[in-house]
Design a protein around this motif. Structure first.
Motif, PDB file in Angstrom:
ATOM      1  N   CYS A  15       0.843  -1.196   0.000  1.00  0.00           N
ATOM      2  CA  CYS A  15       0.000   0.000   0.000  1.00  0.00           C
ATOM      3  C   CYS A  15       0.879   1.248   0.000  1.00  0.00           C
ATOM      4  O   CYS A  15       1.858   1.330   0.744  1.00  0.00           O
ATOM      5  CB  CYS A  15      -0.908  -0.005   1.226  1.00  0.00           C
ATOM      6  SG  CYS A  15      -1.859   1.518   1.408  1.00  0.00           S
TER       7      CYS A  15
ATOM      8  N   CYS B 161      -6.804   0.077   4.042  1.00  0.00           N
ATOM      9  CA  CYS B 161      -7.186   1.501   3.992  1.00  0.00           C
ATOM     10  C   CYS B 161      -7.715   1.936   2.621  1.00  0.00           C
ATOM     11  O   CYS B 161      -8.021   3.106   2.422  1.00  0.00           O
ATOM     12  CB  CYS B 161      -6.017   2.377   4.430  1.00  0.00           C
ATOM     13  SG  CYS B 161      -4.696   2.515   3.207  1.00  0.00           S
TER      14      CYS B 161
ATOM     15  N   CYS C 170      -0.423   3.108   3.837  1.00  0.00           N
ATOM     16  CA  CYS C 170      -0.227   2.496   5.164  1.00  0.00           C
ATOM     17  C   CYS C 170       0.849   1.413   5.171  1.00  0.00           C
ATOM     18  O   CYS C 170       1.238   0.936   6.232  1.00  0.00           O
ATOM     19  CB  CYS C 170      -1.550   1.954   5.704  1.00  0.00           C
ATOM     20  SG  CYS C 170      -2.036   0.360   5.003  1.00  0.00           S
TER      21      CYS C 170
ATOM     22  N   CYS D 299      -5.683  -1.300  -1.360  1.00  0.00           N
ATOM     23  CA  CYS D 299      -5.293  -1.818  -0.055  1.00  0.00           C
ATOM     24  C   CYS D 299      -6.521  -2.367   0.676  1.00  0.00           C
ATOM     25  O   CYS D 299      -7.551  -1.710   0.752  1.00  0.00           O
ATOM     26  CB  CYS D 299      -4.642  -0.706   0.755  1.00  0.00           C
ATOM     27  SG  CYS D 299      -4.231  -1.201   2.434  1.00  0.00           S
TER      28      CYS D 299
HETATM   29 ZN   LIG Z   1      -3.259   0.826   3.101  1.00  0.00          ZN
END
Ligand SMILES: [Zn+2]
Length: 369
Positions: free
Chosen positions: A7, A25, A10, A22
């Motif tokens: 990602c 998130c 994050c 992701c």
């Molecule tokens: Zn993420």
């Protein structure tokens, strides 16, 4: 040889080549390489993207789905200025690099689930995904805005894809294509890290065709940004592996109407027009989901961004055609930007420049005069 899908926000990693965002998130994913490029690994007898099979470690060679994409000509236009003729790919644009890699990576899995793929694009990407799905023998649903028509839509339909017309704006079309549905696998080219990763083959080819040297500059039209990100990734890979001595200067070329990257890069406010009327109708991303990532990458490689006006695009388009290069107007944006930089004295004498002519002119709706 290894790689990692991670990602961009994050840092969560993914082990699934089918993931396009992701799981934690929902931010964009990036595919990172963890091995060196070496010239000896190139399959010299294969004249296409798959001469670089070794550098796509997540692809099983026996599962490659190809239509003969890649190894497009790099033509010297004049002096040290070269055109990379991406319109000569099987479906008429550079998008085939992403499609061959993505479809090769996932088609077995999609088939095993009795599934189908979905994509949102009424343009070159839709046509390309439709063609590679046909080649792989999997079903594709291509989501398009309800009012589209023209050669690219016809191309999508001839490949046998199911076209789903969606009302509302462009992001609504994307939402519909992504909407959860049984056995549906979303392969949207804008978000999919594996599609983007296929584009890095373009950087390998440019370098190899210049005898493993990088040009000093590369001019690219930018809409949603996967061409830019893919090409940067490829050149970076060659640079960190010591194959090329220096990164080329990457120049992102945009129309005045659709120039979110230019404005972000220059720290200027951007106000998109209510309606896009540019002749470069393939450049439509006024709010690209990967904008942060694109701007960041362009900065890390000391790139530049240029915008061109409508009259400059049309002039460049005509000039190219009158010299034998019939390209889509998007490609003329890159050539127009190069000309503009040259007039401003921003191109050094004898500078080795590559202008990527992204697609064929045969799909354009423009009429002469
Ligand atoms: Zn993420």
């Amino acid at each position: 040889m290894s790689y990692e899908i991670k990602c961009t926000v994050c840092g969560q990693t993914s082990a699934n080549l089918l993931d396009y965002k992701c799981r934690k998130c929902e931010n964009p994913l990036d595919l990172r390489l963890d091995f060196a490029f070496n010239v000896k690994g190139v399959r010299k007898r294969v004249h296409g993207v798959w001469r670089y099979t070794k550098f796509f470690p997540y692809i099983k060679p026996s599962e490659i789905v190809t239509l003969g994409e890649g190894w497009t000509p790099l033509i010297r236009f004049f002096g040290n200025v070269y055109f990379k003729l991406e319109g000569l790919n099987p479906t008429g644009s550079f998008k085939d690099r992403g499609s061959t890699v993505l479809i090769s990576a996932i088609h077995k899995h999609v088939k095993a689930y009795g599934g189908f793929i979905s994509e949102d694009s009424s343009g070159n990407a839709g046509a390309s995904i439709a063609a590679y799905a046909a080649r792989a023998g999997i079903k594709a649903k291509i989501y398009v805005p309800e009012n589209v028509s023209g050669p690219k839509l016809n191309q999508i339909m001839f490949y046998g894809a199911e076209v789903v017309k969606v009302s509302g704006n462009r992001s609504h079309v994307a939402e519909e294509a992504q909407k959860q549905e049984r056995r549906k696998f979303y392969v949207g080219h804008i978000l999919h890290p594996v599609f983007r990763d296929g584009i890095r083959s373009l950087a390998y080819e440019i370098s190899e065709q210049l005898n493993w040297e990088a040009p000093e500059s590369v001019y690219l039209p930018v809409s949603a940004g996967m061409l830019l990100l893919g090409v940067i990734s490829g050149f970076k890979h060659l640079a960190v592996s010591g194959v090329i001595a220096k990164m080329p200067k990457i120049v992102a070329c945009q129309t005045r109407q659709v120039s979110p990257l230019y404005h972000r890069f220059k720290g200027l406010p951007y106000h998109p027009p209510e309606k896009i009327t540019s002749i470069a109708d393939a450049l439509v991303s006024t709010n690209p989901p990967l904008l942060e990532l694109i701007a960041k990458e362009l900065r890390t490689v000391n790139g530049d961004a240029v915008i061109v006006e409508e009259d400059e695009i049309l002039k460049a388009f005509k000039e190219l055609a009158e010299r034998g290069f019939f390209v889509e107007p998007r490609s003329a944006v890159a050539y127009a930007a190069f000309k503009k930089q040259r007039e401003k004295g921003k191109v050094a004498r004898g500078e080795k420049a590559v202008i990527v002519l992204t697609g064929t002119g045969l799909k354009t709706a423009l009429k002469p005069n």
